[in-house]
Write a protein that holds these residues in place. Structure first.
Motif, PDB file in Angstrom:
ATOM      1  N   GLY A   1       0.820  -1.215   0.000  1.00  0.00           N
ATOM      2  CA  GLY A   1       0.000   0.000   0.000  1.00  0.00           C
ATOM      3  C   GLY A   1       0.854   1.265   0.000  1.00  0.00           C
ATOM      4  N   PRO A   2       0.243   2.422   0.178  1.00  0.00           N
ATOM      5  CA  PRO A   2      -1.170   2.613   0.508  1.00  0.00           C
ATOM      6  C   PRO A   2      -2.114   2.421  -0.673  1.00  0.00           C
ATOM      7  CG  PRO A   2      -0.123   4.754   0.263  1.00  0.00           C
ATOM      8  CD  PRO A   2       0.971   3.727   0.150  1.00  0.00           C
ATOM      9  N   PHE A   3      -1.557   2.475  -1.916  1.00  0.00           N
ATOM     10  CA  PHE A   3      -2.374   2.262  -3.097  1.00  0.00           C
ATOM     11  C   PHE A   3      -2.035   0.904  -3.704  1.00  0.00           C
ATOM     12  CE2 PHE A   3      -2.054   6.899  -2.528  1.00  0.00           C
ATOM     13  CZ  PHE A   3      -3.405   7.149  -2.293  1.00  0.00           C
TER      14      PHE A   3
ATOM     15  N   TYR B   1     -10.050   2.152 -11.045  1.00  0.00           N
ATOM     16  CA  TYR B   1     -11.003   1.583 -10.081  1.00  0.00           C
ATOM     17  C   TYR B   1     -11.672   2.644  -9.200  1.00  0.00           C
ATOM     18  CZ  TYR B   1     -10.027  -3.253 -11.252  1.00  0.00           C
ATOM     19  OH  TYR B   1      -9.955  -4.451 -11.915  1.00  0.00           O
ATOM     20  N   ALA B   2     -11.304   3.909  -9.388  1.00  0.00           N
ATOM     21  CA  ALA B   2     -11.867   4.955  -8.521  1.00  0.00           C
ATOM     22  C   ALA B   2     -13.391   5.039  -8.578  1.00  0.00           C
ATOM     23  CB  ALA B   2     -11.242   6.302  -8.866  1.00  0.00           C
ATOM     24  N   PRO B   3     -14.044   4.880  -9.741  1.00  0.00           N
ATOM     25  CA  PRO B   3     -15.507   4.914  -9.727  1.00  0.00           C
ATOM     26  C   PRO B   3     -16.128   3.809  -8.874  1.00  0.00           C
ATOM     27  CG  PRO B   3     -14.691   5.262 -11.956  1.00  0.00           C
ATOM     28  CD  PRO B   3     -13.516   4.838 -11.120  1.00  0.00           C
ATOM     29  N   VAL B   4     -15.430   2.678  -8.778  1.00  0.00           N
ATOM     30  CA  VAL B   4     -15.921   1.590  -7.933  1.00  0.00           C
ATOM     31  C   VAL B   4     -15.913   2.002  -6.463  1.00  0.00           C
ATOM     32  CG1 VAL B   4     -15.418  -0.759  -7.122  1.00  0.00           C
ATOM     33  CG2 VAL B   4     -15.307  -0.230  -9.557  1.00  0.00           C
ATOM     34  N   VAL B   5     -14.928   2.798  -6.080  1.00  0.00           N
ATOM     35  CA  VAL B   5     -14.870   3.292  -4.703  1.00  0.00           C
ATOM     36  C   VAL B   5     -16.166   4.028  -4.369  1.00  0.00           C
ATOM     37  CG1 VAL B   5     -13.707   4.896  -3.140  1.00  0.00           C
ATOM     38  CG2 VAL B   5     -12.355   3.383  -4.619  1.00  0.00           C
TER      39      VAL B   5
ATOM     40  N   MET C   1     -10.516   2.372   0.225  1.00  0.00           N
ATOM     41  CA  MET C   1     -11.501   3.354  -0.218  1.00  0.00           C
ATOM     42  C   MET C   1     -11.283   4.710   0.436  1.00  0.00           C
ATOM     43  SD  MET C   1     -14.831   0.837  -0.205  1.00  0.00           S
ATOM     44  CE  MET C   1     -16.009   2.190  -0.096  1.00  0.00           C
ATOM     45  N   GLU C   2     -11.001   4.711   1.719  1.00  0.00           N
ATOM     46  CA  GLU C   2     -10.778   5.972   2.420  1.00  0.00           C
ATOM     47  C   GLU C   2      -9.556   6.700   1.882  1.00  0.00           C
ATOM     48  OE1 GLU C   2     -12.738   7.618   4.544  1.00  0.00           O
ATOM     49  OE2 GLU C   2     -14.174   6.024   4.103  1.00  0.00           O
ATOM     50  N   ARG C   3      -8.530   5.949   1.520  1.00  0.00           N
ATOM     51  CA  ARG C   3      -7.321   6.590   0.985  1.00  0.00           C
ATOM     52  C   ARG C   3      -7.587   7.193  -0.396  1.00  0.00           C
ATOM     53  NH1 ARG C   3      -5.368   2.014   3.612  1.00  0.00           N
ATOM     54  NH2 ARG C   3      -5.002   0.790   1.716  1.00  0.00           N
ATOM     55  N   ILE C   4      -8.378   6.514  -1.217  1.00  0.00           N
ATOM     56  CA  ILE C   4      -8.740   7.078  -2.514  1.00  0.00           C
ATOM     57  C   ILE C   4      -9.590   8.327  -2.321  1.00  0.00           C
ATOM     58  CG2 ILE C   4     -10.108   6.718  -4.608  1.00  0.00           C
ATOM     59  CD1 ILE C   4      -7.477   5.266  -4.742  1.00  0.00           C
ATOM     60  N   LYS C   5     -10.581   8.267  -1.442  1.00  0.00           N
ATOM     61  CA  LYS C   5     -11.480   9.412  -1.232  1.00  0.00           C
ATOM     62  C   LYS C   5     -10.736  10.616  -0.663  1.00  0.00           C
ATOM     63  CE  LYS C   5     -14.637   7.288   1.227  1.00  0.00           C
ATOM     64  NZ  LYS C   5     -15.889   7.178   2.023  1.00  0.00           N
TER      65      LYS C   5
ATOM     66  N   TRP D   1     -12.281  16.464  -7.892  1.00  0.00           N
ATOM     67  CA  TRP D   1     -13.372  15.990  -8.760  1.00  0.00           C
ATOM     68  C   TRP D   1     -14.695  15.976  -7.992  1.00  0.00           C
ATOM     69  CZ3 TRP D   1     -13.747  14.135 -13.890  1.00  0.00           C
ATOM     70  CH2 TRP D   1     -14.915  13.443 -14.191  1.00  0.00           C
ATOM     71  N   GLU D   2     -14.659  15.474  -6.776  1.00  0.00           N
ATOM     72  CA  GLU D   2     -15.873  15.387  -5.962  1.00  0.00           C
ATOM     73  C   GLU D   2     -16.488  16.763  -5.734  1.00  0.00           C
ATOM     74  OE1 GLU D   2     -17.318  13.455  -1.723  1.00  0.00           O
ATOM     75  OE2 GLU D   2     -15.242  14.151  -1.927  1.00  0.00           O
ATOM     76  N   ALA D   3     -15.662  17.765  -5.428  1.00  0.00           N
ATOM     77  CA  ALA D   3     -16.168  19.112  -5.184  1.00  0.00           C
ATOM     78  C   ALA D   3     -16.851  19.660  -6.435  1.00  0.00           C
ATOM     79  CB  ALA D   3     -15.038  20.028  -4.752  1.00  0.00           C
ATOM     80  N   ALA D   4     -16.257  19.418  -7.592  1.00  0.00           N
ATOM     81  CA  ALA D   4     -16.859  19.876  -8.840  1.00  0.00           C
ATOM     82  C   ALA D   4     -18.170  19.145  -9.115  1.00  0.00           C
ATOM     83  CB  ALA D   4     -15.881  19.676  -9.999  1.00  0.00           C
ATOM     84  N   ALA D   5     -18.201  17.853  -8.821  1.00  0.00           N
ATOM     85  CA  ALA D   5     -19.420  17.068  -9.036  1.00  0.00           C
ATOM     86  C   ALA D   5     -20.567  17.574  -8.172  1.00  0.00           C
ATOM     87  CB  ALA D   5     -19.150  15.597  -8.744  1.00  0.00           C
TER      88      ALA D   5
END
Length: 215
Positions: A151-153, A165-169, A187-191, A199-203
């Protein structure tokens, strides 16, 4: 060098767009992103103006157009070999590409039943055995890769396969599909990754709603 321009769909829903966008952003590669929203019942006609498939993502670089998430990532990896979009070792690169291709062509049950939806309030969803089988296979991939790399990835540092695989997260998270600690930790590390959070903020700021993706 000519500017890289990446056309993407709604950031709330477009899993295919997220993959190359995240790979480039996480690697620190400069590019312009242009959102073409899915805001017509039959799709946005502007997509046909810029893409031979009528779909996004699509990368423009000078006079070259590259479509499909993984092809975009491979093209940019060749442009910027120092960016580390793929693991350094030959065997690790082969394994990472195998995982990425499996994501590209597989897991149709999961994708069909659980569309990516960044803004969705977390809520459990009853799913089929086929979806559960997809979930189990992805968890196995993640566990194997993390055990091998430490890890961490998936391959130690953030690489293209993490972006694939990020959309799966998001799917695992908002549909409450998993509970295994190794899966949740990854998942927490990706988020928490700055690129994913951008990306999340823009979404979350987007005004568009696609009814068929609001499961």
């Amino acid at each position: 060098m000519d500017k890289l321009v990446l056309y993407v769909g709604n950031k709330n829903y477009s899993s295919w767009s997220l993959r190359p966008w995240l790979a480039l952003e996480a690697a620190g590669i400069a590019f312009e992103d242009i959102v073409i929203p899915f805001d017509f019942a039959a799709g946005n006609p502007k997509l046909r103006e810029i893409s031979p498939t009528g779909r996004v993502p699509l990368l423009e670089h000078g006079g070259v157009k590259i479509w499909e998430s993984l092809a975009i990532i491979e093209y940019v990896a060749e442009l910027f070999p120092e960016a580390g979009l793929w693991p350094a070792g030959k065997q690790d690169r082969a394994r990472a590409r195998s995982y990425a291709c499996e994501m590209l062509s597989g897991f149709r049950a999961l994708r069909g039943a659980c569309p990516m939806n960044i803004r969705r309030k977390k809520q459990a969803l009853a799913v089929s055995d086929e979806v559960r089988a997809d979930v189990a296979r992805i968890e196995t991939i993640w566990a194997e890769a993390l055990a091998r790399s430490g890890g961490p990835f998936l391959f130690g540092t953030f690489t293209a396969v993490d972006a694939m695989y990020a959309p799966v997260v998001n799917r695992f998270d908002v549909y409450n599909l998993v509970s295994e600690p190794t899966t949740l930790g990854y998942m927490e590390r990706i988020k928490a990754h700055p690129a994913f959070r951008k990306w999340e903020a823009a979404a979350r700021a987007e005004p568009w709603i696609v009814a068929e993706d609001e499961v």
